[in-house]
Each structure stands twice: as structure tokens, then as C-alpha cells.
Write a protein that holds these residues in place. Structure first.
Motif, PDB file in Angstrom:
ATOM      1  N   ARG A  13      14.081  18.841 -12.270  1.00 16.43           N
ATOM      2  CA  ARG A  13      12.935  19.533 -12.859  1.00 16.43           C
ATOM      3  C   ARG A  13      13.324  20.075 -14.218  1.00 16.43           C
ATOM      4  N   TYR A  14      12.439  19.869 -15.201  1.00 15.31           N
ATOM      5  CA  TYR A  14      12.578  20.523 -16.507  1.00 15.31           C
ATOM      6  C   TYR A  14      11.481  21.562 -16.565  1.00 15.31           C
ATOM      7  N   GLY A  15      11.806  22.784 -16.275  1.00 13.05           N
ATOM      8  CA  GLY A  15      10.760  23.800 -16.244  1.00 13.05           C
ATOM      9  C   GLY A  15       9.706  23.414 -15.230  1.00 13.05           C
ATOM     10  N   THR A  16       8.505  23.169 -15.702  1.00 18.02           N
ATOM     11  CA  THR A  16       7.433  22.819 -14.762  1.00 18.02           C
ATOM     12  C   THR A  16       7.308  21.310 -14.561  1.00 18.02           C
ATOM     13  N   VAL A  17       7.987  20.539 -15.453  1.00 17.98           N
ATOM     14  CA  VAL A  17       7.907  19.089 -15.345  1.00 17.98           C
ATOM     15  C   VAL A  17       8.919  18.600 -14.312  1.00 17.98           C
ATOM     16  N   THR A  18       8.476  17.797 -13.366  1.00 24.94           N
ATOM     17  CA  THR A  18       9.427  17.202 -12.430  1.00 24.94           C
ATOM     18  C   THR A  18       9.653  15.755 -12.842  1.00 24.94           C
ATOM     19  N   ALA A  19      10.868  15.457 -13.275  1.00 25.18           N
ATOM     20  CA  ALA A  19      11.177  14.109 -13.747  1.00 25.18           C
ATOM     21  C   ALA A  19      11.581  13.203 -12.593  1.00 25.18           C
ATOM     22  N   LEU A  20      12.226  13.768 -11.575  1.00 25.81           N
ATOM     23  CA  LEU A  20      12.615  12.975 -10.403  1.00 25.81           C
ATOM     24  C   LEU A  20      12.186  13.715  -9.138  1.00 25.81           C
ATOM     25  N   GLY A  37      11.549   0.286 -14.544  1.00 26.25           N
ATOM     26  CA  GLY A  37      10.308   1.043 -14.440  1.00 26.25           C
ATOM     27  C   GLY A  37       9.714   1.278 -15.807  1.00 26.25           C
ATOM     28  N   PRO A  38       8.453   1.672 -15.840  1.00 26.94           N
ATOM     29  CA  PRO A  38       7.799   1.895 -17.132  1.00 26.94           C
ATOM     30  C   PRO A  38       8.373   3.121 -17.838  1.00 26.94           C
ATOM     31  N   SER A  39       8.044   3.250 -19.099  1.00 23.34           N
ATOM     32  CA  SER A  39       8.523   4.371 -19.898  1.00 23.34           C
ATOM     33  C   SER A  39       8.153   5.701 -19.238  1.00 23.34           C
ATOM     34  N   GLY A  40       9.127   6.600 -19.202  1.00 20.84           N
ATOM     35  CA  GLY A  40       8.844   7.944 -18.684  1.00 20.84           C
ATOM     36  C   GLY A  40       8.948   8.069 -17.179  1.00 20.84           C
ATOM     37  N   CYS A  41       9.427   7.030 -16.507  1.00 19.93           N
ATOM     38  CA  CYS A  41       9.454   7.096 -15.043  1.00 19.93           C
ATOM     39  C   CYS A  41      10.705   7.803 -14.534  1.00 19.93           C
ATOM     40  N   GLY A  42      11.649   8.121 -15.407  1.00 21.56           N
ATOM     41  CA  GLY A  42      12.819   8.888 -14.985  1.00 21.56           C
ATOM     42  C   GLY A  42      14.109   8.094 -14.903  1.00 21.56           C
ATOM     43  N   LYS A  43      14.129   6.885 -15.465  1.00 16.84           N
ATOM     44  CA  LYS A  43      15.340   6.047 -15.406  1.00 16.84           C
ATOM     45  C   LYS A  43      16.494   6.708 -16.137  1.00 16.84           C
ATOM     46  N   THR A  44      16.229   7.114 -17.385  1.00 18.97           N
ATOM     47  CA  THR A  44      17.283   7.735 -18.177  1.00 18.97           C
ATOM     48  C   THR A  44      17.760   9.023 -17.521  1.00 18.97           C
ATOM     49  N   THR A  45      16.815   9.795 -17.013  1.00 17.90           N
ATOM     50  CA  THR A  45      17.166  11.050 -16.347  1.00 17.90           C
ATOM     51  C   THR A  45      18.135  10.799 -15.197  1.00 17.90           C
ATOM     52  N   LEU A  46      17.848   9.790 -14.394  1.00 21.23           N
ATOM     53  CA  LEU A  46      18.699   9.478 -13.247  1.00 21.23           C
ATOM     54  C   LEU A  46      20.091   9.044 -13.716  1.00 21.23           C
ATOM     55  N   ASP A 159      22.198   2.209 -20.511  1.00 22.75           N
ATOM     56  CA  ASP A 159      20.819   2.651 -20.733  1.00 22.75           C
ATOM     57  C   ASP A 159      20.139   1.760 -21.766  1.00 22.75           C
ATOM     58  N   GLU A 160      19.360   0.834 -21.303  1.00 23.82           N
ATOM     59  CA  GLU A 160      18.648  -0.111 -22.166  1.00 23.82           C
ATOM     60  C   GLU A 160      19.522  -0.590 -23.317  1.00 23.82           C
ATOM     61  N   PRO A 161      20.685  -1.143 -23.026  1.00 24.74           N
ATOM     62  CA  PRO A 161      21.618  -1.470 -24.103  1.00 24.74           C
ATOM     63  C   PRO A 161      21.141  -2.626 -24.967  1.00 24.74           C
ATOM     64  N   THR A 192      16.473  -0.565 -17.542  1.00 28.93           N
ATOM     65  CA  THR A 192      15.617  -1.324 -18.443  1.00 28.93           C
ATOM     66  C   THR A 192      14.152  -1.125 -18.065  1.00 28.93           C
ATOM     67  N   HIS A 193      13.274  -1.377 -19.037  1.00 34.28           N
ATOM     68  CA  HIS A 193      11.857  -1.424 -18.672  1.00 34.28           C
ATOM     69  C   HIS A 193      11.355  -2.856 -18.802  1.00 34.28           C
ATOM     70  N   ASP A 194      12.322  -3.778 -19.062  1.00 38.73           N
ATOM     71  CA  ASP A 194      11.987  -5.173 -19.255  1.00 38.73           C
ATOM     72  C   ASP A 194      12.241  -5.915 -17.947  1.00 38.73           C
TER      73      ASP A 194
HETATM   74  N1  LIG Z   1      14.716  17.541 -21.776  1.00 35.41           N
HETATM   75  C1  LIG Z   1      13.524  17.330 -21.183  1.00 35.41           C
HETATM   76  N2  LIG Z   1      12.620  18.339 -21.074  1.00 35.41           N
HETATM   77  C2  LIG Z   1      11.431  18.124 -20.483  1.00 35.41           C
HETATM   78  N3  LIG Z   1      11.024  16.972 -19.958  1.00 35.41           N
HETATM   79  C3  LIG Z   1      11.864  15.922 -20.034  1.00 35.41           C
HETATM   80  C4  LIG Z   1      13.151  16.046 -20.644  1.00 35.41           C
HETATM   81  N4  LIG Z   1      13.762  14.850 -20.572  1.00 35.41           N
HETATM   82  C5  LIG Z   1      12.903  14.029 -19.949  1.00 35.41           C
HETATM   83  N5  LIG Z   1      11.761  14.665 -19.615  1.00 35.41           N
HETATM   84  C6  LIG Z   1      10.623  14.081 -18.911  1.00 35.41           C
HETATM   85  O1  LIG Z   1      11.083  13.447 -17.750  1.00 35.41           O
HETATM   86  C7  LIG Z   1      10.422  12.226 -17.552  1.00 35.41           C
HETATM   87  C8  LIG Z   1      11.406  11.096 -17.397  1.00 35.41           C
HETATM   88  O2  LIG Z   1      12.061  10.875 -18.626  1.00 35.41           O
HETATM   89  P1  LIG Z   1      13.122   9.742 -18.836  1.00 35.41           P
HETATM   90  O3  LIG Z   1      13.711   9.895 -20.174  1.00 35.41           O
HETATM   91  O4  LIG Z   1      14.057   9.723 -17.687  1.00 35.41           O
HETATM   92  O5  LIG Z   1      12.227   8.435 -18.808  1.00 35.41           O
HETATM   93  P2  LIG Z   1      12.668   6.917 -18.918  1.00 35.41           P
HETATM   94  O6  LIG Z   1      12.295   6.285 -17.643  1.00 35.41           O
HETATM   95  O7  LIG Z   1      14.068   6.794 -19.345  1.00 35.41           O
HETATM   96  O8  LIG Z   1      11.701   6.380 -20.038  1.00 35.41           O
HETATM   97  P3  LIG Z   1      11.983   5.370 -21.266  1.00 35.41           P
HETATM   98  O9  LIG Z   1      11.860   3.999 -20.718  1.00 35.41           O
HETATM   99  O10 LIG Z   1      10.870   5.689 -22.211  1.00 35.41           O
HETATM  100  O11 LIG Z   1      13.330   5.690 -21.809  1.00 35.41           O
HETATM  101  C9  LIG Z   1       9.473  12.048 -18.711  1.00 35.41           C
HETATM  102  O12 LIG Z   1       8.176  12.385 -18.274  1.00 35.41           O
HETATM  103  C10 LIG Z   1       9.954  13.007 -19.750  1.00 35.41           C
HETATM  104  O13 LIG Z   1       8.882  13.524 -20.479  1.00 35.41           O
END
Ligand SMILES: Nc1ncnc2c1ncn2[C@@H]1O[C@H](COP(=O)(O)OP(=O)(O)OP(=O)(O)O)[C@@H](O)[C@H]1O
Ligand SMILES: [Mg+2]
Lengths: 352, 289
Positions: A13-20, A37-46, A159-161, A192-194
Motif C-alpha cells: 500500500r502507498y498511503g491509500t493506494v493499494t498497488a498489490l 500485465g497492463p501498465s499500472g498493474c503492479g509488476k514493477t512494485t512486485l 524490469d522491461e529490459p 513485461t507488458h508485451d
Molecule cells: N511511490 C508510489 N506512490 C504511490 N503509488 C504508487 C507508487 N509506485 C507505484 N504506485 C502505484 O502502484 C500501482 C502499480 O505500479 P507499478 O509501477 O508496479 O506498475 P507496473 O505494472 O510496473 O506498470 P508499468 O507497466 O507502467 O511499468 C500503480 O497504480 C501506481 O500508480
């Protein structure tokens, strides 16, 4: 045998946003595992969580049985290939590759030998004394790879190299990456998102969407037996139809298409009522005489190897068929009335 | 065409930068007029006065004159110390500002530059007021009972250092801030990923990458500190006589010696230029390594 990576209920969780939202997955040793997964789905976060750049809100990460969730990044035996490479601009190529070795306490001669070996592996021996800024994008990508592989990590995170490379180079690098993974025997976690990238390289793929893992399986699994609507829609092209299940017994179900057509499709334990049906365009064939479906051709798009035929079923449902462009095929013309047959198992009922 | 566009720039540099320096160079080789000013007659007397000692009455064998070299040495030392202090305080400050959220950085930078809206002379005088024997600082400390008698701060080297630090700190902070702000923290992550500790990341990754900013800051503090005369004059008194005061004295009133002042300026400038050239050469060598 312990899994290389074991993630259990990872929440971020980032504050109120839940990324995973509670991600669980296991990655075997020597596996080429892809997070797709599509952009923003949380791949990079994981991925960053595995590397240690993000702390984990809840859940566990184990590396060969050892809980690493509380370790600093520099204490985790995993290395990362960053999306923008992050090569140290003030160091030469060989110094970059040798950096991890230096930190691990190898002396200068050992470093030079091993870094040289890594550069040879990525075909950059002639560039050892250049600065990263004097390299092309593809070369920088290889340096990043060599740098991350040099200290022999237990797991390599990517990460999407390939996203910064042009198409030709990207395709060549896919093959090289896969080869490299097999040669080194290191577990790769590739983001990847590809989908094409994911399908061609991976042993297994985790399809993610909005912070959740939707499906984990081989390329064939997720393409041919998507578990839900999202996966079917995201992987490859598909015709998604809203259908009514009229009969379900054992392994098959009878569905009624909007136009009144009846189809039998495999569906273990399907429930009755409104559901979604996926039909892959390439699993549709033009039938001679009579077929399972009848339709009118709307448009034919020539794609070189394939023909994209856009059809309207009786009752107005749109459908796309992808036909191989062969000499035998007489291309249907717009406005023509045709019959269609489905390959066995081409139509799949989906959970939502 | 770049040339016509750059013409105003070149004209400004030529008239207001180059011309005064050339004038100064010429003056240093002229003969001094008694009440300030010059006689247009070639002479090496100014340089002779700087470097050569012929005794009190000018009749002894020539030896090296140490008086002015001593002043130079003391000034260089002061400037080095001032630069070091500015760096030690300025780097963490710049780091702090550059790592704030983008919106608050502007506020911090603004706060740093506020004192510079006031003239340097006024700032230096008020600093003197602040630290004098019965000034607010000493009264505050005595009020707290930390000290019994006022700290003798004015007319010490410490006061001069304080003045230089106060005058030139932003020149250190701003270039370092610019460098740190441009620094991509992905490099730090990459280094941590490759098993580097925080300290190693600072030493081997961050420092080398922001080095141009640090060096620019050091030059911007060192050069004016070397020639400063307000802080040494007002805060240091007679014991801390510096190059700046020496030069200034030569052009003041009827006691001055214009050619000598010009010569000291030229020597100072050559020293600074030599240091900068040396630095540029070593940077160029490092760049091609
Ligand atoms: N530092 C942060 N603070 C708040 N929200 C964040 C932060 N980092 C990521 N998020 C949110 O967490 C979610 C997942 O982000 P993440 O970067 O993991 O996506 P992704 O799957 O890697 O996307 P992409 O393919 O665009 O790289 C997104 O909705 C993003 O807005
Ligand atoms: Mg990402």
C-alpha cells in the motif's frame, strides 16, 4: 527442494493506494518466469519488493526458504536489470560490470577476469573501456545484463529490459536472453507488458491485473485455457461474446449465442445463465456448404501472412476470424454469406 | 548565424570584463604618481616592490621579499579554510534541499537567498554588531550563564571565517544543489542492488557524479574569499591583513600606490588562473581516461 522464490500474500500500500492485493506465487529454480500485465498493474512494485527497494506492507517473500522480506537490498542475493539500465556514468563498461564483484570483495585481477568473461558473453569485449554514454541502447542493455549477472545472483530480476530497444533488436535480444538464462541456470523473473515477449521466452507466466495475479501457467496454458475474461482478452486476440448457458453436464456445456446459434463447448462445472465465451480468431474456419455458424462478411483486411475477416453473425454479433493466407484459400469478399466451423475446443466459457 | 546574435555578449564581456583587466595590467607597469594615479612611463617598480627586498633604505643586496608573499599565503589559507567550512555545511544543506519534494525545494532555496537581497557591506557590519563584546550573541550567552565574560570574537581569525562563510555559503549550496537535483537515484538503487553499503554508495557513486557541482561551488567560494576585503577589514582588524585589503589600500586616498595595487591584482589573478587551468587540465585528462 525449496522454490527459488516463494511469495505469500504480498500486499503493498502507498498511503491509500493499494498497488498489490495479496499476491502469492512460487518460482522454481532455473525457471524463466514472467510477470505480464497492463501498465499500472503492479509488476514493477512486485519486482522492486523482491529486490528490496520497496518494503512489504504485509506478506512474506522467501528466497530458497529464507525469509528475505526484512533484508536491505544489498543483503539480498538477487540482482536487477533496470528498465533505464542505470549504468554508472562515471565508470567504464568493465568497471560497471565489475562493480558488484568489487563489493563482494573480489580483488582487481579476479574482477577483471570475470568481468571480461561476462563482456565476452554479451559480445561486448571490444567496448570494455568505453563509457556508457558512448554506447547504443542495445549495447547499454547488454552491459546492464552483464553487470547484474557478474556476481552470480541466485535470482535475476529484469524490469522491461527490452522496452527501450527497436523491434528488430528486441526480437534478437529475446532469443539471446532465453539462451543466456539456459546457459547460466539462473532463475529469471522478467517483467513485461508485451505479451508476445512473454509468450516466446517464458517457462511460466503470471498474468497480473490491478494488483492481483489472475493466472499462472505456461504460455500454452494461459493462451488456450484462460481462466477468466481478463486473461482471455489480454492475451492474444479474442472474440468475447455474451452468451447464455442453457445446458451443462459434466465436461461440456451448451451455450446460446445472441443470434440464436447453439454451440457445444468444453466447460467443466459451468453454471447456467449469462456468461462470456471466448473464441480465438485463428480457430475459426470457413466451412464449405454448411457449418456451425452462418455469418456475413463485413470487411477483409490483408495482413500478409494472414487475412483478418470481420464478420457479423445472424442477430448482429460481431466476430473476427483470422485465416492463413494460402494459395488454396479463395478470399471471401465483403457482403458474401459464409458458414463458419470452430476447431475442437476453440470456444471457451470464462469466469468473470 | 551565431555571430551577430552573440555580438552583444561579446561586446559586454570585452568592454566590462576584458578592458578593465587590460587597463590594470598596463597600470602595473607604469610609474606611480605621488597622490594616487600614474605617470605614463614604463617601470617595473611595482613588481620589484612585491618580490624584492633591498633593506630599509634600498641599499642592501637584493633578497626575496616575504611581506607580501606572507599576506598571500595567509589569504590563501583563509580561503581554503572558508571553502572547506562552506563545503562541510553546504553539501548537507544542498542535499537536504534537493531531496525535498519538488514543491518545497523552491521555498528552501528562497530562504537561502533572502540574506543576499541586502548589500554585502551591510550584512558584514550587522554580523560585526551581532558578535561584538556587548552584542546580542555575547549577551545571550552570558544571560544563559554559559560564559562569564564576553567571548572576544571581533578582530579574530574566527570572525573573518564567520564573515566569509556567511558571505559565500550560497555560492557553495546552489551549484551542489543543482548537481544533486539532477542526480538519478536509480544509480543508488543499482549500487545497493550490487551489494554496496550506504557509505560506499555515497563515496563511489554519488560523490563522483555530483563532483562537478562540488568543484564549481568550491571555485565560487574560494576565488572571492581569496580577494575578499570587507570581512577581513571589518571583522578581522589589523592582525588579519589580507590580499583584498592590501589591494584596496593602494587605491584609497592619497597614500595609495596605483601601479603596486595593479601589480598585486595581476599576481593574484595569475595565481587563480593557474589554479583553474590546472583544474581544467586534470578534468580533461580524467574525461579521456
Ligand atoms: N511511490 C508510489 N506512490 C504511490 N503509488 C504508487 C507508487 N509506485 C507505484 N504506485 C502505484 O502502484 C500501482 C502499480 O505500479 P507499478 O509501477 O508496479 O506498475 P507496473 O505494472 O510496473 O506498470 P508499468 O507497466 O507502467 O511499468 C500503480 O497504480 C501506481 O500508480
Ligand atoms: Mg513498471
Amino acid at each position: 527442494m525449496d522454490q527459488a522464490i516463494d511469495i505469500e500474500g504480498a500486499v503493498k500500500r502507498y498511503g491509500t493506494v493499494t498497488a498489490l492485493h495479496g499476491v502469492s506465487l512460487s518460482i522454481a529454480d532455473n525457471e524463466f518466469f514472467t510477470l505480464l500485465g497492463p501498465s499500472g498493474c503492479g509488476k514493477t512494485t512486485l519486482l522492486r519488493m523482491i529486490a528490496g527497494f520497496e518494503d512489504i506492507t504485509a506478506g512474506e517473500i522467501r528466497l530458497f526458504g529464507q525469509n528475505i522480506a526484512r533484508l536491505e537490498p544489498n543483503q539480498r542475493p538477487v540482482n536487477t536489470v533496470f528498465q533505464q539500465y542505470a549504468l554508472f556514468p562515471h565508470m567504464t563498461v568493465i568497471e560497471n560490470v565489475g562493480f558488484g564483484l568489487k563489493m563482494k570483495g573480489f580483488d582487481a585481477t579476479q574482477r577483471k577476469a570475470r568481468a571480461g568473461q561476462m563482456l565476452e558473453m554479451v559480445h561486448l569485449s571490444d567496448y570494455a573501456d568505453r563509457r556508457p554514454s558512448q554506447l547504443s541502447g542495445g549495447q547499454q542493455q547488454r552491459v546492464a545484463l552483464a553487470r547484474a549477472l557478474a556476481p552470480e545472483p541466485k535470482v535475476l530480476l529484469l524490469d522491461e529490459p527490452l522496452s527501450a530497444l527497436d523491434l528488430k533488436l528486441r526480437q534478437a535480444m529475446r532469443v539471446e536472453l532465453k539462451q543466456l538464462q539456459e546457459d547460466t541456470g539462473i532463475t529469471f523473473i522478467f517483467v513485461t507488458h508485451d505479451q508476445e515477449e512473454a509468450l516466446t521466452m517464458s517457462d511460466r507466466i503470471a498474468v497480473m491485473s490491478s494488483g492481483r495475479v489472475q493466472q499462472i501457467g505456461t504460455a500454452r496454458d494461459i493462451y488456450e485455457t484462460p481462466v477468466n475474461r481478463f486473461v482471455a482478452d489480454f492475451i492474444g486476440e479474442t472474440n468475447l461474446l455474451e452468451v447464455t448457458v442453457s445446458k451443462a453436464d459434466g465436461d461440456t456445456a451448451e451455450v446460446i449465442l445472441p443470434g440464436g446459434h447453439h454451440l457445444i463447448c468444453p466447460a467443466a462445472g459451468a453454471r447456467l445463465g449469462q456468461q462470456h465465451l471466448s473464441i480465438r480468431p485463428e480457430r475459426l474456419r470457413l466451412a464449405h456448404g454448411a457449418g456451425q455458424l452462418s455469418a456475413t462478411v463485413q470487411r477483409v483486411v490483408y495482413l500478409g501472412t494472414d487475412l483478418h475477416v470481420m464478420l457479423v453473425l445472424e442477430g448482429g454479433t460481431q466476430l473476427v476470424a483470422r485465416l492463413q493466407n494460402s494459395r488454396q484459400l479463395s478470399a471471401p469478399e465483403a457482403g458474401a454469406h459464409v458458414f463458419l466451423d470452430l476447431d475442437d475446443g476453440a470456444a471457451r466459457l470464462l469466469a468473470d | 548565424m551565431a555571430f551577430p546574435l552573440l555580438l552583444p555578449t561579446w561586446a559586454m564581456i570585452g568592454i566590462f570584463l576584458l578592458l578593465p583587466v587590460i587597463l590594470m595590467a598596463i597600470y602595473s607597469f607604469l610609474t606611480k604618481e605621488f597622490r594616487g594615479g600614474v605617470v605614463w612611463e614604463f617601470s617595473l617598480a611595482a613588481y620589484d616592490q612585491f618580490f624584492v627586498n633591498r633593506g630599509l633604505f634600498g641599499d642592501e643586496p637584493a633578497t626575496l621579499e616575504w611581506t607580501y608573499i606572507g599576506i598571500f599565503w595567509r589569504s590563501i589559507w583563509q580561503a581554503i579554510v572558508a571553502t572547506t567550512i562552506c563545503l562541510l555545511i553546504g553539501f548537507p544543506t544542498a542535499w537536504f534541499i534537493a531531496t525535498r519534494a519538488p514543491t518545497t525545494r523552491g521555498v528552501w532555496l528562497f530562504l537561502i537567498t533572502i540574506p543576499y537581497w541586502v548589500n554585502l557591506l551591510i550584512r558584514t557590519v550587522s554580523l560585526k554588531f551581532l558578535i561584538r563584546d556587548n552584542g546580542p550573541l555575547n549577551e545571550f550567552l552570558m544571560g544563559l550563564g554559559v560564559i562569564d565574560s564576553p567571548l572576544p570574537l571581533v578582530n579574530t581569525n574566527l570572525a573573518v571565517q564567520l564573515g566569509l562563510f556567511y558571505s559565500y555559503l550560497p555560492f557553495m549550496v546552489l551549484p551542489i544543489y543543482a548537481a544533486v537535483e539532477r542526480y538519478d537515484f536509480a544509480y543508488s538503487e543499482a549500487a545497493a542492488d550490487l551489494y554496496a553499503s550506504r557509505w560506499v554508495i555515497m563515496r563511489e557513486i554519488i560523490m563522483p557524479i555530483v563532483k562537478p557541482g562540488i568543484i564549481a561551488g568550491c571555485i565560487l567560494v574560494f576565488v572571492p574569499s581569496l580577494g575578499a576585503f570587507l570581512a577581513p577589514d571589518l571583522l578581522g582588524g589589523a592582525k588579519t591583513f589580507m590580499i583584498g585589503s592590501l589591494i584596496e589600500e593602494q587605491f584609497r586616498g592619497s597614500l595609495g600606490n596605483w601601479p603596486f595595487g595593479a601589480a598585486v591584482s595581476m599576481i593574484l589573478m595569475s595565481l587563480v588562473l593557474m589554479a583553474l587551468l590546472f583544474y581544467a587540465r586534470s578534468m580533461a585528462r580524467e574525461g579521456t581516461r
